[in-house]
Write a protein that holds these residues in place. Structure first.
Motif, PDB file in Angstrom:
ATOM      1  N   GLN A  36       0.820  -1.205   0.000  1.00 27.96           N
ATOM      2  CA  GLN A  36       0.000   0.000   0.000  1.00 27.96           C
ATOM      3  C   GLN A  36       0.864   1.270   0.000  1.00 27.96           C
ATOM      4  OE1 GLN A  36      -2.627  -0.303   3.339  1.00 27.96           O
ATOM      5  NE2 GLN A  36      -3.966  -1.868   2.382  1.00 27.96           N
ATOM      6  N   LEU A  40       1.060   4.207  -2.774  1.00 27.47           N
ATOM      7  CA  LEU A  40       0.892   5.623  -2.490  1.00 27.47           C
ATOM      8  C   LEU A  40       2.093   6.449  -2.962  1.00 27.47           C
ATOM      9  CD1 LEU A  40      -0.708   5.446   1.087  1.00 27.47           C
ATOM     10  CD2 LEU A  40      -1.834   6.054  -1.069  1.00 27.47           C
ATOM     11  N   SER A  91      -6.653   7.190   2.310  1.00 28.80           N
ATOM     12  CA  SER A  91      -6.280   5.774   2.455  1.00 28.80           C
ATOM     13  C   SER A  91      -6.233   5.359   3.917  1.00 28.80           C
ATOM     14  CB  SER A  91      -4.936   5.534   1.780  1.00 28.80           C
ATOM     15  OG  SER A  91      -4.524   4.191   1.975  1.00 28.80           O
TER      16      SER A  91
END
Length: 274
Positions: A36, A40, A91
């Motif tokens: 993740q 990003l 997020s």
């Protein structure tokens, strides 16, 4: 309360399975977070590269923020950085919501597991109680089986004693039957001998009666002959002599023509047995 062996084995196998499945859970979680973060960062780098490209295309724009100047939309780098931060915040919010959601699901699962555990413990308690009752019943039935076995053994011994007594009585009955047969034969022989003896006595009695009747008839004939042949008695003689030379008053027996002597008149009515 000690758990049964099968429950302990099942628990151990479930623990081993969970340990194997959760052995790399932390590493997997770290890789997921790293993925993740990488995503990003890639998005942020892309936005920054895009802003740098726009700056190169428009050199007159300044990348330094001066108070009192134009708004932040005029600075592409700042806008890209703000967009990256907003995407990170979004997020993180999504991740936080996911964490809350997972925590709620875990709490519900925990409650369900606690309820299931309580039901399992209650079922285990009932099964343990049933097992205890079954063991007691088995022990009671085993005692009854032992009692029945002892009773059957006693009956077998009694039956053996009765069988021996029956065999003894059968032997005695056989001996009694043989003795009865022997006695029957002896009785038949004795009865036949007795009948033969009585028949012989009857024959002798008949012969004696016939002889007596014959002698009586002969004696009557002699008396008739004597009465018919006698005339007037001779004078001076108190006795008379028959044609056979026998005096009339004599008590001696008379002799017939066959040499048989007869008794006098006083013995005419006597039987052959006196």
């Amino acid at each position: 309360m000690a758990e049964p062996s099968w429950q302990e084995l099942l628990r151990l196998r479930l623990s081993e399975r969970n340990a194997k499945q959760n052995a790399f859970a932390s590493i997997i979680e770290q890789y997921r977070r790293l993925a993740q973060q990488t995503k990003l960062l890639k998005e942020r780098n892309a936005s920054l590269l895009k802003a740098v490209g726009s700056v190169r295309a428009n050199p007159s724009s300044s990348t330094v923020h001066v108070p009192g100047t134009a708004s932040s939309e005029d600075n592409p780098v700042r806008a890209a950085y703000m967009a990256s931060l907003e995407s990170q915040i979004s997020s993180l919010r999504d991740e936080l919501a996911t964490v809350y959601k997972t925590q709620g699901q875990n709490a519900q699962r925990l409650l369900a597991m606690n309820e299931t555990l309580r039901e399992k413990e209650e079922a285990s308690r009932l099964e343990t109680e049933n097992l205890r009752k079954a063991r007691e019943e088995v022990a009671h039935l085993r005692r009854k089986v032992d009692q029945h076995a002892e009773l059957m053994a006693e009956k077998d011994r009694t039956a053996q004693v009765l069988h021996d007594e029956i065999n003894t009585l059968q032997l005695e009955l056989g001996q009694i039957d043989e003795r009865n047969q022997t006695l029957t034969k002896d009785n038949a022989k004795l009865l036949q001998r007795w009948l033969d003896d009585k028949q012989a006595q009857a024959n002798k009695m008949n012969e004696a009666n016939d002889f007596y009747e014959d002698m009586r008839s002969r004696h009557q004939a002699v008396l008739n002959w004597r009465d018919g042949g006698d005339g007037k008695p001779a004078s001076g003689n108190s006795t008379s002599v028959s044609g056979n030379g026998v005096k009339e008053g004599e008590g001696v027996g008379e002799t017939l023509t066959d040499g048989t002597k007869l008794q006098g008149e006083t013995s005419l009515d006597q039987t052959p047995n006196g």
